[in-house]
Design a protein around this motif. Structure first.
Motif, PDB file in Angstrom:
ATOM      1  N   TYR A 181      20.412  13.635   1.498  1.00 20.45           N
ATOM      2  CA  TYR A 181      19.118  13.785   0.817  1.00 20.45           C
ATOM      3  C   TYR A 181      19.266  14.549  -0.497  1.00 20.45           C
ATOM      4  CZ  TYR A 181      14.116  14.734   0.231  1.00 20.45           C
ATOM      5  OH  TYR A 181      12.830  14.801  -0.257  1.00 20.45           O
ATOM      6  N   GLU A 182      20.081  15.582  -0.482  1.00 20.93           N
ATOM      7  CA  GLU A 182      20.248  16.423  -1.681  1.00 20.93           C
ATOM      8  C   GLU A 182      20.967  15.699  -2.807  1.00 20.93           C
ATOM      9  OE1 GLU A 182      22.148  19.942  -0.273  1.00 20.93           O
ATOM     10  OE2 GLU A 182      20.293  20.804   0.554  1.00 20.93           O
ATOM     11  N   LEU A 238      13.979   7.961   0.543  1.00 26.83           N
ATOM     12  CA  LEU A 238      14.396   8.313   1.904  1.00 26.83           C
ATOM     13  C   LEU A 238      13.333   9.174   2.568  1.00 26.83           C
ATOM     14  CD1 LEU A 238      16.653   8.295   4.091  1.00 26.83           C
ATOM     15  CD2 LEU A 238      17.492  10.407   3.076  1.00 26.83           C
ATOM     16  N   GLN A 239      12.907   8.764   3.743  1.00 29.62           N
ATOM     17  CA  GLN A 239      11.970   9.553   4.551  1.00 29.62           C
ATOM     18  C   GLN A 239      12.804  10.244   5.631  1.00 29.62           C
ATOM     19  OE1 GLN A 239       8.544   9.517   4.014  1.00 29.62           O
ATOM     20  NE2 GLN A 239       8.066  10.920   5.659  1.00 29.62           N
ATOM     21  N   THR A 279      10.550  -0.636   7.656  1.00 30.62           N
ATOM     22  CA  THR A 279       9.817  -0.557   6.395  1.00 30.62           C
ATOM     23  C   THR A 279      10.768  -0.104   5.289  1.00 30.62           C
ATOM     24  OG1 THR A 279       9.120   1.736   6.787  1.00 30.62           O
ATOM     25  CG2 THR A 279       7.632  -0.010   7.528  1.00 30.62           C
ATOM     26  N   VAL A 280      10.557  -0.654   4.081  1.00 31.60           N
ATOM     27  CA  VAL A 280      11.405  -0.322   2.924  1.00 31.60           C
ATOM     28  C   VAL A 280      10.528  -0.226   1.679  1.00 31.60           C
ATOM     29  CG1 VAL A 280      13.384  -0.988   1.496  1.00 31.60           C
ATOM     30  CG2 VAL A 280      13.360  -1.577   3.922  1.00 31.60           C
ATOM     31  N   LYS A 281      10.799   0.753   0.859  1.00 35.52           N
ATOM     32  CA  LYS A 281      10.090   0.917  -0.411  1.00 35.52           C
ATOM     33  C   LYS A 281      10.523  -0.170  -1.399  1.00 35.52           C
ATOM     34  CE  LYS A 281       9.536   4.194  -4.241  1.00 35.52           C
ATOM     35  NZ  LYS A 281       9.998   5.483  -4.821  1.00 35.52           N
ATOM     36  N   LYS A 335       1.673   2.267   3.998  1.00 34.92           N
ATOM     37  CA  LYS A 335       2.007   2.853   5.299  1.00 34.92           C
ATOM     38  C   LYS A 335       2.257   4.352   5.082  1.00 34.92           C
ATOM     39  CE  LYS A 335       2.604   0.508   8.517  1.00 34.92           C
ATOM     40  NZ  LYS A 335       1.651  -0.060   9.525  1.00 34.92           N
ATOM     41  N   TYR A 336       2.311   5.111   6.185  1.00 36.40           N
ATOM     42  CA  TYR A 336       2.584   6.548   6.104  1.00 36.40           C
ATOM     43  C   TYR A 336       1.601   7.240   5.144  1.00 36.40           C
ATOM     44  CZ  TYR A 336       6.851   4.240   7.648  1.00 36.40           C
ATOM     45  OH  TYR A 336       7.735   3.401   8.276  1.00 36.40           O
ATOM     46  N   VAL A 337       0.337   6.909   5.269  1.00 32.75           N
ATOM     47  CA  VAL A 337      -0.787   7.495   4.518  1.00 32.75           C
ATOM     48  C   VAL A 337      -0.911   6.915   3.116  1.00 32.75           C
ATOM     49  CG1 VAL A 337      -1.910   9.602   3.702  1.00 32.75           C
ATOM     50  CG2 VAL A 337      -0.579   9.647   5.831  1.00 32.75           C
ATOM     51  N   ASP A 338       0.141   7.002   2.296  1.00 30.37           N
ATOM     52  CA  ASP A 338      -0.016   6.628   0.893  1.00 30.37           C
ATOM     53  C   ASP A 338       1.213   5.970   0.264  1.00 30.37           C
ATOM     54  OD1 ASP A 338       1.668   8.792   0.889  1.00 30.37           O
ATOM     55  OD2 ASP A 338       0.556   9.956  -0.603  1.00 30.37           O
ATOM     56  N   LYS A 339       2.100   5.408   1.103  1.00 31.30           N
ATOM     57  CA  LYS A 339       3.341   4.865   0.567  1.00 31.30           C
ATOM     58  C   LYS A 339       3.362   3.339   0.691  1.00 31.30           C
ATOM     59  CE  LYS A 339       6.200   8.950   1.465  1.00 31.30           C
ATOM     60  NZ  LYS A 339       5.081   9.880   1.706  1.00 31.30           N
ATOM     61  N   LEU A 340       3.597   2.646  -0.439  1.00 35.69           N
ATOM     62  CA  LEU A 340       3.695   1.185  -0.428  1.00 35.69           C
ATOM     63  C   LEU A 340       5.040   0.782   0.170  1.00 35.69           C
ATOM     64  CD1 LEU A 340       2.341  -1.506  -1.315  1.00 35.69           C
ATOM     65  CD2 LEU A 340       3.639  -1.298  -3.453  1.00 35.69           C
TER      66      LEU A 340
END
Length: 226
Positions: free
Chosen positions: A35-36, A44-45, A141-143, A166-171
């Motif tokens: 992630y870093e 990445l979620q 799911t994929v951005k 999805k996930y509140v506000d993510k396309l």
């Protein structure tokens, strides 16, 4: 640890095994390292400790790649809780079959071992490890414009069934694969710019499926067929 796959990363031997709860500290350490180093962390979620524990306690499957005693990559499949956000709704899976759905969850490879196709190897190994007596479908799911992850899904035969928030506000693209059936025969096709959300949603509503992607003139197109 039982080895379910062995191979080489250049000159370096590695092996793959199923991960257990005892491997959680190494899993979380590798996730943080990956992630870093991401130039765009929004692609990445990361999973929480509780989400990792849920999978490792028997609600899915997680495999890990090791060089000697070092975890250098992992890949997870989740048997998700059945709730109002279940991807089965987005993919047209009957509700009474939701318990036979797995999600492709997070996939991480150490920055020190990229460029060897390890993510693709782990994808093949984890998909081959699915118990087909228990599961019929894989969803994910994929951005949009997360090109490595989109390529990863298409290479495994997953197809796009939805494009929505999805996930509140993510396309997100919603990917799907029927593990029990072969690839259908399509008679119509249309290519759309990946950035044209409205047109893609219109095609999906009309019964088209996203089956492939390609690059042209410095942009990406998604091929829709039905």
């Amino acid at each position: 640890m039982d080895r379910i796959y062995e191979g080489m990363l250049g000159e370096t031997p590695f092996y793959v095994t199923k991960l257990q709860l005892q491997h959680l500290p190494a899993i979380e350490k590798l996730q943080q390292e990956v992630y870093e180093t991401l130039p765009d962390q929004s692609i990445l979620q990361p999973l929480t400790t509780e989400e990792f524990e849920y999978i490792l306690q028997g609600n899915g499957l997680m495999i890990g790649a090791y060089v000697e005693h070092e975890l250098i990559g992992f890949r997870a499949l989740l048997n998700p809780p059945i709730d109002n956000d279940h991807l089965g709704y987005d993919c047209g899976i009957p509700e009474d079959q939701f318990h036979r759905v797995l999600y492709q969850e997070i996939s991480n490879v150490s920055p020190h071992y990229r460029g060897y196709g390890l993510q693709k190897i782990l994808a093949t190994v984890v998909m081959n490890a699915i118990d087909l007596d228990c599961y019929d479908y894989v969803c994910s799911t994929v951005k949009p414009y997360n090109i490595p992850s989109l390529k990863d899904k298409f290479s495994q035969g997953l197809v796009i069934k939805g494009l929505k928030i999805k996930y509140v506000d993510k396309l997100r693209y919603i990917f799907y694969k029927d593990l029990q059936q072969g690839q259908p025969v399509y008679t119509e096709k249309q290519a759309v710019l990946m950035g044209d959300t409205a047109m893609q949603q219109q095609l999906l509503k009309a019964g088209y499926t996203g089956t492939a992607m390609y690059e042209e003139q410095n942009d990406w197109f998604v091929l829709y067929e039905k």
